[in-house]
Motif scaffolding. Structure first.
Motif, PDB file in Angstrom:
ATOM      1  N   SER A  72     -10.321 -30.496  -0.227  1.00 17.79           N
ATOM      2  CA  SER A  72     -10.519 -29.051  -0.212  1.00 17.79           C
ATOM      3  C   SER A  72     -11.273 -28.615  -1.462  1.00 17.79           C
ATOM      4  CB  SER A  72      -9.165 -28.339  -0.150  1.00 17.79           C
ATOM      5  OG  SER A  72      -9.324 -26.974  -0.418  1.00 17.79           O
ATOM      6  N   ALA A  73     -10.842 -29.136  -2.599  1.00 14.93           N
ATOM      7  CA  ALA A  73     -11.432 -28.711  -3.867  1.00 14.93           C
ATOM      8  C   ALA A  73     -12.882 -29.190  -4.001  1.00 14.93           C
ATOM      9  CB  ALA A  73     -10.588 -29.233  -5.033  1.00 14.93           C
ATOM     10  N   GLY A 109     -16.309 -29.732  -2.962  1.00 16.91           N
ATOM     11  CA  GLY A 109     -17.142 -29.225  -1.868  1.00 16.91           C
ATOM     12  C   GLY A 109     -18.509 -28.845  -2.381  1.00 16.91           C
ATOM     13  N   LEU A 110     -19.123 -27.892  -1.680  1.00 18.27           N
ATOM     14  CA  LEU A 110     -20.439 -27.430  -2.097  1.00 18.27           C
ATOM     15  C   LEU A 110     -20.389 -26.932  -3.536  1.00 18.27           C
ATOM     16  CD1 LEU A 110     -21.246 -25.507   1.181  1.00 18.27           C
ATOM     17  CD2 LEU A 110     -22.240 -27.670   0.448  1.00 18.27           C
ATOM     18  N   GLY A 111     -19.228 -26.420  -3.927  1.00 15.87           N
ATOM     19  CA  GLY A 111     -19.049 -25.934  -5.294  1.00 15.87           C
ATOM     20  C   GLY A 111     -19.335 -27.022  -6.321  1.00 15.87           C
ATOM     21  N   ASN A 112     -18.907 -28.246  -6.034  1.00 15.49           N
ATOM     22  CA  ASN A 112     -19.100 -29.342  -6.991  1.00 15.49           C
ATOM     23  C   ASN A 112     -20.505 -29.912  -6.949  1.00 15.49           C
ATOM     24  OD1 ASN A 112     -16.312 -29.185  -5.996  1.00 15.49           O
ATOM     25  ND2 ASN A 112     -15.955 -30.703  -7.589  1.00 15.49           N
ATOM     26  N   ILE A 160     -15.399 -16.663   3.656  1.00 16.78           N
ATOM     27  CA  ILE A 160     -15.992 -17.855   3.044  1.00 16.78           C
ATOM     28  C   ILE A 160     -16.514 -18.823   4.105  1.00 16.78           C
ATOM     29  CG2 ILE A 160     -15.608 -19.842   1.534  1.00 16.78           C
ATOM     30  CD1 ILE A 160     -13.503 -18.285   0.098  1.00 16.78           C
ATOM     31  N   TYR A 194     -20.161 -20.571   4.480  1.00 14.78           N
ATOM     32  CA  TYR A 194     -20.053 -21.964   4.023  1.00 14.78           C
ATOM     33  C   TYR A 194     -20.612 -22.890   5.110  1.00 14.78           C
ATOM     34  CZ  TYR A 194     -17.626 -25.365   0.958  1.00 14.78           C
ATOM     35  OH  TYR A 194     -17.301 -26.347   0.061  1.00 14.78           O
ATOM     36  N   PHE A 250     -13.415 -21.037  -7.732  1.00 15.47           N
ATOM     37  CA  PHE A 250     -14.034 -21.423  -6.472  1.00 15.47           C
ATOM     38  C   PHE A 250     -13.905 -22.924  -6.261  1.00 15.47           C
ATOM     39  CE2 PHE A 250     -17.626 -22.633  -3.784  1.00 15.47           C
ATOM     40  CZ  PHE A 250     -17.476 -21.726  -2.747  1.00 15.47           C
ATOM     41  N   THR A 251     -14.208 -23.683  -7.303  1.00 17.13           N
ATOM     42  CA  THR A 251     -14.251 -25.129  -7.135  1.00 17.13           C
ATOM     43  C   THR A 251     -12.871 -25.727  -6.907  1.00 17.13           C
ATOM     44  OG1 THR A 251     -15.148 -27.178  -8.011  1.00 17.13           O
ATOM     45  CG2 THR A 251     -14.143 -25.708  -9.598  1.00 17.13           C
ATOM     46  N   SER A 260     -10.596 -24.274  -5.143  1.00 10.88           N
ATOM     47  CA  SER A 260     -10.093 -23.635  -3.911  1.00 10.88           C
ATOM     48  C   SER A 260      -8.923 -22.699  -4.181  1.00 10.88           C
ATOM     49  CB  SER A 260      -9.619 -24.675  -2.886  1.00 10.88           C
ATOM     50  OG  SER A 260     -10.600 -25.613  -2.625  1.00 10.88           O
ATOM     51  N   MET A 287      -7.059 -17.990  -2.414  1.00 17.53           N
ATOM     52  CA  MET A 287      -7.034 -17.597  -1.004  1.00 17.53           C
ATOM     53  C   MET A 287      -5.963 -18.333  -0.202  1.00 17.53           C
ATOM     54  SD  MET A 287      -9.777 -19.782   1.009  1.00 17.53           S
ATOM     55  CE  MET A 287      -8.654 -19.537   2.342  1.00 17.53           C
ATOM     56  N   ALA A 315      -5.426 -21.672   0.076  1.00 17.17           N
ATOM     57  CA  ALA A 315      -5.687 -23.010   0.611  1.00 17.17           C
ATOM     58  C   ALA A 315      -4.725 -24.022  -0.013  1.00 17.17           C
ATOM     59  CB  ALA A 315      -7.135 -23.420   0.350  1.00 17.17           C
ATOM     60  N   SER A 334     -13.751 -29.402   2.781  1.00 18.22           N
ATOM     61  CA  SER A 334     -13.387 -28.083   2.253  1.00 18.22           C
ATOM     62  C   SER A 334     -13.238 -27.073   3.390  1.00 18.22           C
ATOM     63  CB  SER A 334     -14.457 -27.566   1.287  1.00 18.22           C
ATOM     64  OG  SER A 334     -14.556 -28.408   0.181  1.00 18.22           O
ATOM     65  N   SER A 364      -9.950 -27.085   5.130  1.00 15.70           N
ATOM     66  CA  SER A 364      -8.829 -26.436   4.440  1.00 15.70           C
ATOM     67  C   SER A 364      -8.886 -24.924   4.607  1.00 15.70           C
ATOM     68  CB  SER A 364      -8.820 -26.818   2.961  1.00 15.70           C
ATOM     69  OG  SER A 364      -9.840 -26.148   2.255  1.00 15.70           O
ATOM     70  N   ILE A 365     -10.102 -24.379   4.704  1.00 16.54           N
ATOM     71  CA  ILE A 365     -10.206 -22.929   4.864  1.00 16.54           C
ATOM     72  C   ILE A 365      -9.725 -22.536   6.264  1.00 16.54           C
ATOM     73  CG2 ILE A 365     -11.759 -20.950   4.750  1.00 16.54           C
ATOM     74  CD1 ILE A 365     -13.623 -22.608   2.989  1.00 16.54           C
TER      75      ILE A 365
HETATM   76  N1  PHE Z   1     -13.483 -25.620  -3.415  1.00 15.38           N
HETATM   77  C1  PHE Z   1     -14.538 -25.559  -2.455  1.00 15.38           C
HETATM   78  C2  PHE Z   1     -15.836 -26.005  -3.117  1.00 15.38           C
HETATM   79  O1  PHE Z   1     -15.866 -26.361  -4.257  1.00 15.38           O
HETATM   80  C3  PHE Z   1     -14.705 -24.207  -1.831  1.00 15.38           C
HETATM   81  C4  PHE Z   1     -13.439 -23.588  -1.344  1.00 15.38           C
HETATM   82  C5  PHE Z   1     -13.061 -22.348  -1.813  1.00 15.38           C
HETATM   83  C6  PHE Z   1     -12.628 -24.234  -0.423  1.00 15.38           C
HETATM   84  C7  PHE Z   1     -11.883 -21.770  -1.396  1.00 15.38           C
HETATM   85  C8  PHE Z   1     -11.441 -23.670   0.003  1.00 15.38           C
HETATM   86  C9  PHE Z   1     -11.072 -22.432  -0.498  1.00 15.38           C
HETATM   87  O2  PHE Z   1     -16.858 -26.004  -2.497  1.00 15.38           O
END
Ligand code: PHE
Length: 454
Positions: free
Chosen positions: A22-23, A25-28, A102, A106, A228-229, A231, A234, A236, A322, A325-326
């Motif tokens: 979950s953590a 994701g596109l954020g990383n 999101i 996403y 965000f990164t 998660s 929200m 999750a 990710s 998990s949302i």
């Molecule tokens: N953590 C995910 C990312 O880094 C994005 C995300 C945000 C996933 C909130 C779940 C909840 O891309």
């Protein structure tokens, strides 16, 4: 509320893979490298690490303990630690709403990753740099392609969530995460052999703090990204925590997940910056870094087609774990609150999110809500991203820390934290962070956004 039959993770490893899935994701892979590039590297990375440790980690522990202690999804958990029917349940619903917002956009970005996987298979890296550079613009403005990939990605996500916690999510993440890490390490190692000392330049850029780059804006951006990164904000992590057996330690789990996420974000930089430096490109390319610059530079490396395939596959896997998990937050809330069957809950919520995502998928083509841009100053897609990552998640995180620090029944919090199994100082430290440091830090971020901090 079907509490008796609540699903549980099969193994601790499975839980860590799912939560790290979950953590990570596109954020990383997409966002962290480009904001590190924009903010000048080393010092930004250092500040980010401090933000993760002092502000984000307490919220991660809070979410996990709310979930594990109540064995419920956000709304029920906020009731459980206060009182049934408490208006704090609204904070849970805010999380569900954030999930809708999101995932709706996403999925569009994940769709681009799918498109690039296909392009890499068909050898687009053998074209000249100009043609490769134009690829993204073509994709961005093609309504049909965006819709197609958005649809496929949502179907995939719904499919996994229908499978359930153990057989769908855990099983999928147990495969996705190790493959992702292998691909990542492979590309990083490949980077060591690049010309012009690219690898060492990258290491220096990422790890050597240069004091002149420090600005208040960088600090706030680092803090916002930490949310965000990981998660957070929200529900999750809260929802995943609710499937964690009561004998599992939430502090250790939060630590493992945060460390994995951070290591992968740093590795993502070590995968991207060596090629950038080796071929003389600038690290400040912004959001286009991954979709425009990377394919152009990969094309110049021997074996670039294979590298590009690995890279976009990795991006896709990270996005999928990710997205799951949302959708799970929304699905599990419908199961808990309305007693729906998992299948029905996953399909219906996936369908609503899919429809809600259509304007985002069509944003580049200007086909739907074309006037949105003129009215709001950014297109529909950007508006959703802005709303979620700049407002909904920080507000969710703020509410979570205020709730755990000041509102929730302290005896229950202490028990779910596992205070008696740790040194008393750990709990005191957590309490100080969650009551004061986290809320103040997040409030500063929000004030800065409305322009009150200059
Ligand atoms: N953590 C995910 C990312 O880094 C994005 C995300 C945000 C996933 C909130 C779940 C909840 O891309």
């Amino acid at each position: 509320m079907a509490n008796g039959s609540r699903p549980e993770w099969g193994t601790r490893f499975g839980f860590i893979m799912a939560a790290a899935g979950s953590a990570v994701g596109l954020g990383n892979i997409w966002k962290f490298p480009y904001i590190t590039g924009e903010n000048g590297g080393g010092l930004f990375v250092l500040i980010y690490l401090v933000c993760v440790a002092l502000v984000a980690m307490p919220i991660m522990v809070s979410e996990l303990l709310l979930g594990q202690g109540s064995r419920q999804t956000p709304v029920g958990a906020f009731h459980f630690f206060h009182r049934e029917g408490s208006s704090w349940g609204m904070a849970g619903w805010l999380g569900v709403l954030a999930g809708f917002v999101i995932l709706s956009y996403y999925s569009v970005v994940a769709g681009w990753a799918m498109h690039y996987v296909l392009l890499s298979l068909t050898g687009f890296t053998s074209q000249g740099p100009e043609a490769i550079g134009e690829t993204f613009g073509k994709l961005y403005t093609a309504a049909d392609l965006n819709l197609l990939w958005h649809t496929l990605f949502m179907v995939l996500t719904v499919g996994v969530v229908i499978g359930g916690v153990k057989k769908g999510i855990e099983k999928t993440c147990n495969v996705l995460m190790p493959v992702l890490m292998l691909l990542l390490v492979f590309i990083v190692i490949r980077g060591i052999f690049l010309p012009d000392n690219g690898f060492m330049k990258a290491v220096e850029f990422i790890f050597m703090p240069h004091a002149e780059m420090l600005s208040a804006h960088s600090v706030l951006e680092a803090l916002g990204h930490a949310f965000f990164t990981l998660s957070l904000g929200m529900g999750a992590m809260l929802t995943y925590g609710s499937y964690l057996g009561s004998n599992k330690d939430v502090v250790r789990s939060a630590l493992s997940v945060s460390i994995l996420d951070t290591v992968i974000a740093l590795l993502a930089c070590m995968m991207i910056f060596p090629v950038i430096f080796a071929f003389g490109y600038e690290p400040e390319a912004g959001p286009g870094l991954v979709f425009k610059t990377i394919p152009i530079v990969f094309a110049q490396v021997p074996g670039g087609q294979f590298l590009s395939l690995c890279f976009f596959l990795l991006l896709l896997l990270a996005a999928l774990s990710s997205a799951i998990s949302i959708l799970e937050v929304v699905t599990a809330t419908l199961i808990d609150r309305l007693d729906w069957q998992r299948r029905k809950a996953a399909i219906l919520s996936g369908l609503v999110i899919f429809v809600f995502g259509i304007p985002s998928a069509l944003s580049g083509s200007g086909k739907l809500f074309g006037a949105w841009q003129e009215i709001f100053g950014r297109n529909f897609f950007d508006t959703m991203d802005y709303l979620a990552s700049n407002w909904m998640l920080p507000v969710g995180g703020l509410l979570t820390s205020i709730y755990v620090g000041w509102i929730a029944d302290e005896t229950k919090v202490r028990k779910a934290f596992g205070a008696e199994h740790h040194s008393p100082w750990l709990y005191i430290g957590f309490r100080l962070l969650v009551r004061f440091v986290t809320p103040v830090a997040v409030t500063l971020v929000l004030l800065n956004k409305v322009g009150l901090l200059g």
